[in-house]
Design a protein around this motif. Sequence first.
Motif, mmCIF file in Angstrom:
data_model
loop_
_atom_site.group_PDB
_atom_site.id
_atom_site.type_symbol
_atom_site.label_atom_id
_atom_site.label_comp_id
_atom_site.label_asym_id
_atom_site.label_seq_id
_atom_site.Cartn_x
_atom_site.Cartn_y
_atom_site.Cartn_z
ATOM 1 N N SER A 171 0.829 -1.194 0.000
ATOM 2 C CA SER A 171 0.000 0.000 0.000
ATOM 3 C C SER A 171 0.870 1.253 0.000
ATOM 4 C CB SER A 171 -0.912 0.015 1.229
ATOM 5 O OG SER A 171 -0.124 0.002 2.403
ATOM 6 N N THR A 172 0.289 2.322 -0.510
ATOM 7 C CA THR A 172 1.016 3.596 -0.555
ATOM 8 C C THR A 172 1.204 4.129 0.858
ATOM 9 O OG1 THR A 172 0.089 4.091 -2.714
ATOM 10 C CG2 THR A 172 1.011 5.932 -1.462
ATOM 11 N N LEU A 173 2.447 4.478 1.158
ATOM 12 C CA LEU A 173 2.749 5.023 2.481
ATOM 13 C C LEU A 173 2.452 6.515 2.504
ATOM 14 C CD1 LEU A 173 6.165 3.280 3.188
ATOM 15 C CD2 LEU A 173 3.938 2.662 4.136
ATOM 16 N N PRO A 174 1.941 7.024 3.617
ATOM 17 C CA PRO A 174 1.754 8.472 3.713
ATOM 18 C C PRO A 174 3.105 9.172 3.637
ATOM 19 C CG PRO A 174 1.464 7.430 5.851
ATOM 20 C CD PRO A 174 1.556 6.317 4.848
ATOM 21 N N SER A 175 3.163 10.268 2.911
ATOM 22 C CA SER A 175 4.434 10.955 2.686
ATOM 23 C C SER A 175 4.353 12.382 3.197
ATOM 24 C CB SER A 175 4.778 10.960 1.195
ATOM 25 O OG SER A 175 5.947 11.702 0.962
ATOM 26 N N SER A 176 5.225 12.696 4.124
ATOM 27 C CA SER A 176 5.385 14.087 4.569
ATOM 28 C C SER A 176 6.875 14.316 4.795
ATOM 29 C CB SER A 176 4.602 14.345 5.861
ATOM 30 O OG SER A 176 4.944 13.377 6.841
ATOM 31 N N PRO A 177 7.643 14.321 3.703
ATOM 32 C CA PRO A 177 9.099 14.413 3.854
ATOM 33 C C PRO A 177 9.520 15.738 4.472
ATOM 34 C CG PRO A 177 8.477 14.733 1.568
ATOM 35 C CD PRO A 177 7.231 14.309 2.294
ATOM 36 N N VAL A 178 10.639 15.679 5.165
ATOM 37 C CA VAL A 178 11.196 16.858 5.822
ATOM 38 C C VAL A 178 11.898 17.733 4.781
ATOM 39 C CG1 VAL A 178 12.969 17.623 7.449
ATOM 40 C CG2 VAL A 178 11.455 15.711 8.043
ATOM 41 N N HIS A 179 11.675 19.014 4.866
ATOM 42 C CA HIS A 179 12.362 19.950 3.972
ATOM 43 C C HIS A 179 13.816 20.083 4.422
ATOM 44 C CE1 HIS A 179 13.339 23.418 1.554
ATOM 45 N NE2 HIS A 179 12.109 23.456 1.039
ATOM 46 N N TRP A 180 14.742 19.824 3.500
ATOM 47 C CA TRP A 180 16.167 19.795 3.839
ATOM 48 C C TRP A 180 16.669 21.135 4.368
ATOM 49 C CZ3 TRP A 180 19.797 16.828 5.329
ATOM 50 C CH2 TRP A 180 21.148 17.158 5.165
ATOM 51 N N ASP A 181 16.105 22.238 3.895
ATOM 52 C CA ASP A 181 16.585 23.548 4.313
ATOM 53 C C ASP A 181 16.070 23.966 5.686
ATOM 54 O OD1 ASP A 181 18.069 23.894 2.047
ATOM 55 O OD2 ASP A 181 16.540 25.040 0.981
ATOM 56 N N HIS A 182 15.166 23.199 6.259
ATOM 57 C CA HIS A 182 14.582 23.596 7.544
ATOM 58 C C HIS A 182 15.455 23.143 8.717
ATOM 59 C CE1 HIS A 182 10.272 24.096 5.716
ATOM 60 N NE2 HIS A 182 11.172 24.950 5.228
ATOM 61 N N LYS A 183 16.719 23.474 8.596
ATOM 62 C CA LYS A 183 17.683 23.146 9.647
ATOM 63 C C LYS A 183 17.850 24.325 10.581
ATOM 64 C CE LYS A 183 20.936 22.096 6.558
ATOM 65 N NZ LYS A 183 20.275 21.807 5.297
ATOM 66 N N ALA A 184 18.133 24.030 11.821
ATOM 67 C CA ALA A 184 18.577 25.045 12.774
ATOM 68 C C ALA A 184 19.883 24.558 13.384
ATOM 69 C CB ALA A 184 17.539 25.281 13.863
ATOM 70 N N VAL A 185 20.829 25.469 13.533
ATOM 71 C CA VAL A 185 22.123 25.128 14.124
ATOM 72 C C VAL A 185 22.356 26.036 15.318
ATOM 73 C CG1 VAL A 185 24.616 24.938 13.755
ATOM 74 C CG2 VAL A 185 23.036 24.410 11.883
ATOM 75 N N LEU A 186 22.666 25.434 16.455
ATOM 76 C CA LEU A 186 23.013 26.160 17.670
ATOM 77 C C LEU A 186 24.435 25.775 18.062
ATOM 78 C CD1 LEU A 186 19.795 25.304 17.846
ATOM 79 C CD2 LEU A 186 19.944 26.455 20.043
ATOM 80 N N ALA A 187 25.177 26.704 18.622
ATOM 81 C CA ALA A 187 26.561 26.409 18.998
ATOM 82 C C ALA A 187 27.028 27.361 20.078
ATOM 83 C CB ALA A 187 27.481 26.513 17.781
ATOM 84 N N ASP A 188 27.947 26.859 20.899
ATOM 85 C CA ASP A 188 28.587 27.707 21.902
ATOM 86 C C ASP A 188 29.881 27.045 22.341
ATOM 87 O OD1 ASP A 188 28.980 29.895 23.475
ATOM 88 O OD2 ASP A 188 27.413 29.461 24.936
#
Length: 432
Positions: free
Chosen positions: A2-19
């Motif tokens: 059966s067809t799987l539901p598809s809601s792929p993640v948008h590659w550009d929707h990244k967040a980067v935190l650093a310290d």
Amino acid sequence: MSTLPSSPVHWDHKAVLADVETAFGAGAAALTGANAVRLWDVTWTPLEADTKELPYVKPFFGANASILLNKRSKLSAKVALVGAGTAGIPCWDIFARAGGAVRAQVAATANATIAATAVKTSGTGAFTYARTTAYGGVHPRTATLTCTTPGGTGVAAFTVAAPALGSDPAYSQTGVVMTTASPFQLPGGAVITPGAIGTNFAAGDVFTIALTPAGCTYSPSSDRAGHKSLEVVLTLPDPEDAAKVQRWRMLGGRCTIKASGTADDFPYFEIEVTADYAAPVLVLEIEPDYTAWPDPLVVSTENTPLANLFGQDVVLESFGWDAGNTVEYVSRVGRKGARINDAKASLTAKIEAPSMASIDFFALCVSRAFGSFVLQHGVDAGDAVVIRTDRWQLDPPKPGESKKDFVFDLSGKAVPLTEGTDWTIFASAAAA
């Protein structure tokens, strides 16, 4: 199937935190939205490792199993080359320090930017003063006070002068009367308030007052134990759990760092962080806050007021600086992690070919001369960044053309006389 539901993640929707970490590999104190870093051209390798095959013999064809050693992560990206603003510390500070640099900060206050006393170079007069308003220039300068009218408070008058440098204009004011308990103006908006005149001034008395710009100066350090390390967290939405994000954590990060700028484009640092790998987990999202990150200014005649090589102003098409870090992941019993094992800095510039009567870069190269490389991007305090070395040794210049114009591609290394004198990068700050 059966067809799987598809809601792929948008590659550009990244967040980067650093310290910067509290100790190597221990992570930062606590990452919040204010630790979000604004990046572009992000390349991310969550797991990189060395493969070690089990060396068993067997009576048939086929592969042997293997294990992974030295599991690590890498992240490369571009970060805007900007000044320190009113915060006093530039947003890219953590990458500079994880790239082997040390920071010296001058606060945007009167006491920090104006010398405590004037230096008398000739004459008999003497005075003291309080520092009232901070110096607001971009470059270190010396204000020269020359007495033109002798006398004491309310009578003695001076010419106050300082030469132009970069975006800081020449300053010359005549007939400036010195009166105790009254403001006395210096270059760059600095103000002192004379407190006492110990000995009246004579015509020809000369004093100098050193003015230091507010901001942070970065220079290389060979002290590997003192190199800072980063915790870096990258998050992506989860395709099934809308309430959480996938968190990919990097610990003990050290980086290579270089800067580039081309006319009519945004200047940037390019960094590559190498760190220990940590398994991803699902966590609640930390909302990134980018309000402290200013937008970069394009490299242009208006925004880049100083490009000077070997003491000669040049017409610049592009520039580059590279700390030249060698970052290696080292593993031994009792110690492992990324570290900076060497650093050999270099600088580049593409310029319009100048008259040989003004400067001969080929002669400078052949003679193995050392000269200065000074570039200022950003005009005002808080916006300006100054990249400098005083011992740039040229590789053979490469003539060429750009849009049918005769240009030189210049490159060379920064050669220190003593530890930490290879180069400096100054990020100017403005008073809040």
